[in-house]
Design a protein around this motif. Structure first.
Motif, short mmCIF file in Angstrom:
data_model
loop_
_atom_site.label_atom_id
_atom_site.label_comp_id
_atom_site.label_asym_id
_atom_site.label_seq_id
_atom_site.Cartn_x
_atom_site.Cartn_y
_atom_site.Cartn_z
N LYS A 60 0.83 -1.20 0.00
CA LYS A 60 0.00 0.00 0.00
C LYS A 60 0.87 1.26 0.00
O LYS A 60 0.56 2.25 -0.68
N GLN A 61 1.96 1.23 0.75
CA GLN A 61 2.87 2.38 0.79
C GLN A 61 3.51 2.60 -0.58
O GLN A 61 3.65 3.74 -1.04
N ILE A 62 3.87 1.52 -1.25
CA ILE A 62 4.44 1.62 -2.60
C ILE A 62 3.42 2.26 -3.53
O ILE A 62 3.75 3.13 -4.34
N ALA A 63 2.17 1.85 -3.40
CA ALA A 63 1.11 2.40 -4.25
C ALA A 63 0.96 3.90 -4.01
O ALA A 63 0.91 4.70 -4.97
N VAL A 64 0.89 4.31 -2.76
CA VAL A 64 0.70 5.73 -2.44
C VAL A 64 1.86 6.56 -2.96
O VAL A 64 1.67 7.64 -3.55
N HIS A 65 3.08 6.07 -2.79
CA HIS A 65 4.26 6.81 -3.27
C HIS A 65 4.26 6.94 -4.78
O HIS A 65 4.86 7.87 -5.34
N ALA A 66 3.59 6.02 -5.47
CA ALA A 66 3.50 6.08 -6.93
C ALA A 66 2.26 6.84 -7.40
O ALA A 66 2.00 6.91 -8.61
N GLY A 67 1.50 7.39 -6.47
CA GLY A 67 0.30 8.12 -6.83
C GLY A 67 -0.87 7.22 -7.17
O GLY A 67 -1.81 7.65 -7.85
N ALA A 68 -0.84 5.99 -6.70
CA ALA A 68 -1.91 5.02 -6.97
C ALA A 68 -2.72 4.75 -5.71
O ALA A 68 -2.32 5.14 -4.61
N GLN A 69 -3.83 4.05 -5.88
CA GLN A 69 -4.71 3.77 -4.75
C GLN A 69 -4.69 2.30 -4.32
O GLN A 69 -5.22 1.96 -3.27
N GLU A 70 -4.10 1.43 -5.12
CA GLU A 70 -4.03 0.02 -4.78
C GLU A 70 -2.80 -0.59 -5.44
O GLU A 70 -2.28 -0.05 -6.44
N ALA A 71 -2.31 -1.68 -4.85
CA ALA A 71 -1.19 -2.43 -5.42
C ALA A 71 -1.67 -3.82 -5.79
O ALA A 71 -2.42 -4.45 -5.04
N TRP A 72 -1.27 -4.29 -6.97
CA TRP A 72 -1.49 -5.68 -7.35
C TRP A 72 -0.18 -6.43 -7.14
O TRP A 72 0.86 -6.05 -7.68
N MET A 73 -0.24 -7.49 -6.36
CA MET A 73 0.96 -8.26 -6.04
C MET A 73 1.18 -9.34 -7.10
O MET A 73 0.23 -9.96 -7.57
N VAL A 74 2.43 -9.52 -7.46
CA VAL A 74 2.79 -10.38 -8.60
C VAL A 74 3.76 -11.46 -8.15
O VAL A 74 4.74 -11.18 -7.45
N GLU A 75 3.50 -12.69 -8.59
CA GLU A 75 4.35 -13.83 -8.26
C GLU A 75 4.55 -14.67 -9.52
O GLU A 75 3.58 -15.06 -10.17
N ASP A 76 5.81 -14.90 -9.90
CA ASP A 76 6.13 -15.68 -11.10
C ASP A 76 5.46 -15.10 -12.35
O ASP A 76 5.04 -15.84 -13.25
N GLY A 77 5.34 -13.79 -12.40
CA GLY A 77 4.78 -13.12 -13.56
C GLY A 77 3.28 -13.00 -13.55
O GLY A 77 2.71 -12.32 -14.42
N PHE A 78 2.60 -13.65 -12.59
CA PHE A 78 1.14 -13.63 -12.54
C PHE A 78 0.64 -12.78 -11.37
O PHE A 78 1.24 -12.79 -10.28
N VAL A 79 -0.44 -12.08 -11.60
CA VAL A 79 -1.07 -11.31 -10.54
C VAL A 79 -1.74 -12.27 -9.57
O VAL A 79 -2.50 -13.15 -9.98
N THR A 80 -1.42 -12.13 -8.29
CA THR A 80 -2.12 -12.94 -7.29
C THR A 80 -3.41 -12.22 -6.87
O THR A 80 -4.51 -12.69 -7.13
N GLU A 81 -3.25 -11.06 -6.25
CA GLU A 81 -4.42 -10.28 -5.84
C GLU A 81 -3.95 -8.90 -5.42
O GLU A 81 -2.76 -8.60 -5.39
N GLY A 82 -4.91 -8.04 -5.08
CA GLY A 82 -4.55 -6.72 -4.58
C GLY A 82 -4.12 -6.79 -3.13
O GLY A 82 -4.36 -7.78 -2.43
N ALA A 83 -3.51 -5.71 -2.67
CA ALA A 83 -3.08 -5.67 -1.27
C ALA A 83 -4.26 -5.81 -0.32
O ALA A 83 -4.13 -6.36 0.77
N SER A 84 -5.43 -5.31 -0.73
CA SER A 84 -6.64 -5.49 0.08
C SER A 84 -7.86 -5.71 -0.81
O SER A 84 -8.95 -5.23 -0.51
N SER A 85 -7.66 -6.44 -1.90
CA SER A 85 -8.76 -6.63 -2.85
C SER A 85 -8.51 -7.85 -3.73
O SER A 85 -7.40 -8.39 -3.76
N THR A 86 -9.53 -8.25 -4.47
CA THR A 86 -9.42 -9.29 -5.48
C THR A 86 -9.31 -8.62 -6.84
O THR A 86 -10.00 -7.64 -7.12
N ALA A 87 -8.41 -9.14 -7.69
CA ALA A 87 -8.13 -8.53 -8.99
C ALA A 87 -8.92 -9.22 -10.10
O ALA A 87 -9.01 -10.45 -10.15
N PHE A 88 -9.46 -8.42 -11.02
CA PHE A 88 -10.22 -8.91 -12.17
C PHE A 88 -9.78 -8.16 -13.42
O PHE A 88 -9.34 -7.01 -13.35
#
Length: 283
Positions: free
Chosen positions: A158-186
């Motif tokens: 979330k801190q990374i997102a705010v510093h980048a001017g964004a409101q949410e972060a999507w976490m990535v593992e092995d090139g694939f999006v897992t989910e948001g820091a506090s949300s489900t990604a679609f």
């Protein structure tokens, strides 16, 4: 004055006290839930309580109250706080021990606390404009299906997102999006909606599950599969779901515009469907 619940008592939030020896504080040995409140009633309560039971069972923790009684406490909190729209936060830990040790003492009494937060999400500005998302490596442990209070990696994202001017972060593992820091990604493709299947790699989102069921009931195809960041960047739409945002369009990822840079028709329609469902079924 906000009223909270702690271990059987309703009291002012400012007066709640939990021991520094509580294992939730010392070891993140606990779980939590967040339930939305609309028009003073609990949204999708049964799903949240079922997930609470699953998380508790996964860490060998017995709920101190039956689920029906927990729901009754939450409804009472909404009433006592005159909460028309917002969230109820619930946290359950293994309890306070006699000393700090990795192995808990037998027969600890769990700590159960609940409090409310007023929040506008039915007519939030972000719902009208969409949000920006940034991607970041997924640094979490492997049991992400447990709604653990150990949220350091998510807080860092979330801190990374705010510093980048964004409101949410999507976490990535092995090139694939897992989910948001506090949300489900679609994301939305020409075939329908895509979201990752539930497993130990992601949290089973209650809002996301309800929304995909609503979509399928209306003939919208939902693909449960992983997707890459590149696929998301090329999607016609992207959005997130959570109890605190409902369904919210993502209009940029890592500074790159998604679709036409505005909330798309699919996410807008699904948000409308979910809000209608939430109001009609709230308890």
């Amino acid at each position: 004055m906000s009223i909270a619940y702690l271990n059987g008592a309703f009291l002012p939030l400012a007066e709640t006290r939990v021991s520094v020896l509580d294992r939730g504080f010392l070891f993140a040995d606990g779980i939590y839930e967040v339930t939305a409140v609309i028009e003073g009633r609990l949204v999708d309560s049964a799903s949240h309580l079922a997930r609470l039971e699953r998380s508790a069972a996964a860490i060998g923790l017995t709920l101190p109250l039956p689920s029906a009684q927990i729901e009754a406490v939450q409804r009472e909190l909404a009433t006592r706080n005159d909460l028309e729209e917002g969230l109820i936060y619930l946290q359950l830990t293994r309890g306070a021990d006699v000393s700090r040790d990795f192995l808990p003492s037998p027969d600890l009494q769990p700590t159960l606390v609940m409090f409310v937060q007023a929040k506008r999400f039915l007519d939030s500005p972000a719902a009208r404009t969409g949000i920006a998302v940034v991607t970041t490596p997924d640094l979490r442990w492997t049991r992400r299906d447990i709604k653990s209070v150990g949220l350091l990696a998510q807080a860092m994202a979330k801190q990374i997102a705010v510093h980048a001017g964004a409101q949410e972060a999507w976490m990535v593992e092995d090139g694939f999006v897992t989910e948001g820091a506090s949300s489900t990604a679609f994301l939305v493709t020409e075939h329908g909606v895509v979201t990752r299947p539930y497993s130990q790699a992601v949290l089973a989102g209650c809002t996301g599950a309800a929304l995909t069921a609503l979509a399928e009931e209306r003939g919208i195809m939902v693909e449960h599969r992983p997707f890459t960041v590149d696929e998301a960047l090329g999607a016609s739409e992207a959005f997130i779901t959570s109890a605190s945002t409902l369904c919210q369009s993502v209009v940029s990822i890592d500074g790159r515009q998604i679709g036409d840079g505005a909330p798309g028709p699919m996410a807008t329609r699904l948000r409308e469907l979910y809000i209608d469902f939430a109001i009609k079924t709230a308890v």
